[in-house]
Structures are given as C-alpha cells and as structure tokens.
Design an enzyme around this catalytic site. Structure first.
Site, short mmCIF file in Angstrom:
data_model
loop_
_atom_site.label_atom_id
_atom_site.label_comp_id
_atom_site.label_asym_id
_atom_site.label_seq_id
_atom_site.Cartn_x
_atom_site.Cartn_y
_atom_site.Cartn_z
N ASP A 106 0.82 -1.21 0.00
CA ASP A 106 0.00 0.00 0.00
C ASP A 106 0.86 1.27 0.00
OD1 ASP A 106 -2.39 -1.39 -0.08
OD2 ASP A 106 -2.52 -1.51 2.12
N HIS A 258 0.58 -7.65 -0.65
CA HIS A 258 -0.67 -8.41 -0.67
C HIS A 258 -1.33 -8.31 -2.03
CE1 HIS A 258 -1.72 -4.34 0.67
NE2 HIS A 258 -2.92 -4.54 0.14
C1 SIN Z 1 -6.09 -3.68 -0.70
O1 SIN Z 1 -6.08 -3.13 0.39
O2 SIN Z 1 -5.20 -3.53 -1.52
C2 SIN Z 1 -7.23 -4.60 -1.08
C3 SIN Z 1 -7.30 -5.76 -0.18
C4 SIN Z 1 -8.59 -6.51 -0.34
O3 SIN Z 1 -9.59 -5.96 -0.82
O4 SIN Z 1 -8.61 -7.67 0.03
#
Ligand code: SIN
Length: 281
Positions: A106, A258
């Site tokens: 992020d 992530h």
């Molecule tokens: C994100 O914060 O990048 C999305 C994560 C999600 O929606 O699982």
C-alpha cells in the site's frame, strides 16, 4: 483483556483472540498486540463489531492516518476510511471496486509509504475474494548473500500509474483521474528496507507499483524484478486469508505485499484505514 495468539503460517500471520476492538484497549493489551504485529506482520482479529469511529480510534494508536488520494472512495464524513467494494446504491458506487487485484504494497508510490493497513470486513462473498499476503522479509532472508548485496545497492521507481497501465485497465477497473496521478508523481525508493522496530530486512519492490530499477538497463530491470516477484510470492512466504464477515485484519506494509483475489460476484464490502509511514532510509 488476555491475549491468545496462534500463528497461521511459517512466514507470517497469526490469529489473535481476547481482544475486543469496540472497547478501549488497556496499555498492556495494546503493547501485546503491537509486539505480535511486529512479530507476525499480519494479524487476524475475528468477530469484531466496531463502528467507523472505533476503527479510526484504534488505528490512530499506531500512527497518523492517511486520507487515500482516491477521494471518491472515502467514507462520507470519515475520510480516514477507504471503502473497497463492488456494491452500488441508486446507481452510485459505494467505494472502489477491483482494488488491489495484483501484488502490491500500500502506497509504495508515495515518498512516505504506508506503515500499516487495517481492514474490517463488513460483507463478504460466500466464495472467493480472499486476500493473499507475502512476507518480503522471509523472502529477503531466503536470498543468497550476493543477491542481497546487489539489490541492497539498487533503487527502484514506484509509480501509481504503473498498476493501472499494467493490470487494472485490462480487467476494467474504474478509471483514475489525472488529478490523482498528478498528486502522486513517481518516487524512488531503495530496493531493500529495514524494519525500524524489529531491524528485519525486507525486499521492497512490488509488481503493482514498481516500474523500473534505476541503475539497470531496461531488460536487466525487467528480468531482476520478475525474479524478485516470483521469489517473494513463493508459497512458503504466503498466507492466504479467507474472509469471514467481521474479520479485522492488520498488515505491516513495511515487510509484506498483498494481492486481493477478484474471483467473486457476490457483494463484498470492506473498510480500510491506512497508517502513515516514514521516508525509507
Ligand atoms: C487492498 O487493500 O489492496 C485490497 C485488499 C482486499 O480488498 O482484500
């Protein structure tokens, strides 16, 4: 409150019981949670029932909060909450659909990338919509010493536009305004970073936002980044979270990446706070 913490995988992730985020945590409980956060990088606190105000108040104990540059997707009256959802109401979308459907960290496209993000699941599909987390610290540890030395001397450009051009426009994500891109011009970070609290080193490039390695030729940059992305997402470094409604998941952006999985059609509605971080030394 008395905490119980169970690891969810070898590289990262733990489930925490004994915390009720609708109450003010006493200092000892908060300190225990903070230590667990630094140790496991991703924490799952299931079965939480909190208002946006409680989500914000808890998040503030970890640092200052970001207001995401995608201002149309912030919760009305509570701009510290970024809404990620495929839901609409009277033809108007309620937040950002298809957000983060690629490996990323992020706000790595900011000069001071985010320290942490805390996501609260209000509605989840009966199948699909999991989020995968990878430990970029475990991935760093598994590199050979010559490779650590090499990437330790390199820097890379991170560009908000890169994810849009490379991934999001191909699966029809909502457009992003030129104004938002202008507010977040490309930045350069070292390719490794040291966690300021644990001293752990981590790889710091991600497929979503890293556009090139500054010191290398184009083909060299493409090849090295491709290796690092494949290496960092090896199954042994990954925890895949299958969401239940009322899960509260906290992740440390300094040592993780992530990827949200876009394999669902039913409603999914999440609130995320994003804790500000420091410029990477
Ligand atoms: C994100 O914060 O990048 C999305 C994560 C999600 O929606 O699982």
């Amino acid at each position: 409150m008395s905490l119980s913490i169970e690891p969810l995988g070898p590289a990262l992730g733990a489930i925490v019981h004994g915390v009720d985020l609708s109450e003010q945590l006493d200092n000892a409980t908060f300190d225990g949670l903070y230590d667990a956060f630094n140790r496991y990088s991703v924490l799952l606190l299931p079965d939480q029932h909190i208002s946006p105000e409680q989500h914000i108040a808890f998040s503030r104990r970890f640092g200052e909060l970001e207001e995401h540059v995608l201002r149309d997707d912030l919760l009305d009256g509570q701009p510290e909450i970024y809404v990620l959802t495929n839901k609409t109401e009277n033809g108007k979308r309620l937040g950002r659909p298809k957000a983060g459907w690629y490996w990323h960290t992020d706000l790595s496209y900011q000069a001071n990338p985010s320290k942490a993000s805390f996501m609260y699941a209000l509605e989840v599909p009966t199948m699909g919509g999991d989020t995968m987390f990878a430990s970029t610290a475990a991935a760093y540890d598994a590199l050979s010493e010559p490779m650590r030395q090499m990437i330790g001397g390199l820097t890379a450009e991170h560009d908000f536009r890169h994810a849009r051009e490379t991934f999001a426009k191909h699966y029809g994500a909502e457009p992003i305004s030129e104004e938002a891109f202008k507010a977040r011009p490309p930045v350069v970070h070292p390719m490794t970073r040291t966690h300021p609290e644990t001293g752990r080193k981590a790889i710091y490039v991600n497929e979503g936002f890293t556009s090139r390695i500054m010191e290398l030729e184009r083909e060299e940059s493409i090849a090295l980044l491709a290796f690092l992305y494949r290496h960092s997402t090896r199954p042994e470094f990954v925890y895949r979270h299958r969401w239940s409604a009322h899960d509260f998941v906290m992740w440390d952006n300094r040592v993780t990446m992530h990827c949200a999985l876009g394999n669902y059609t039913e409603d999914r509605y999440m609130h995320r706070t994003t804790i500000s971080g420091d410029v990477i030394e």
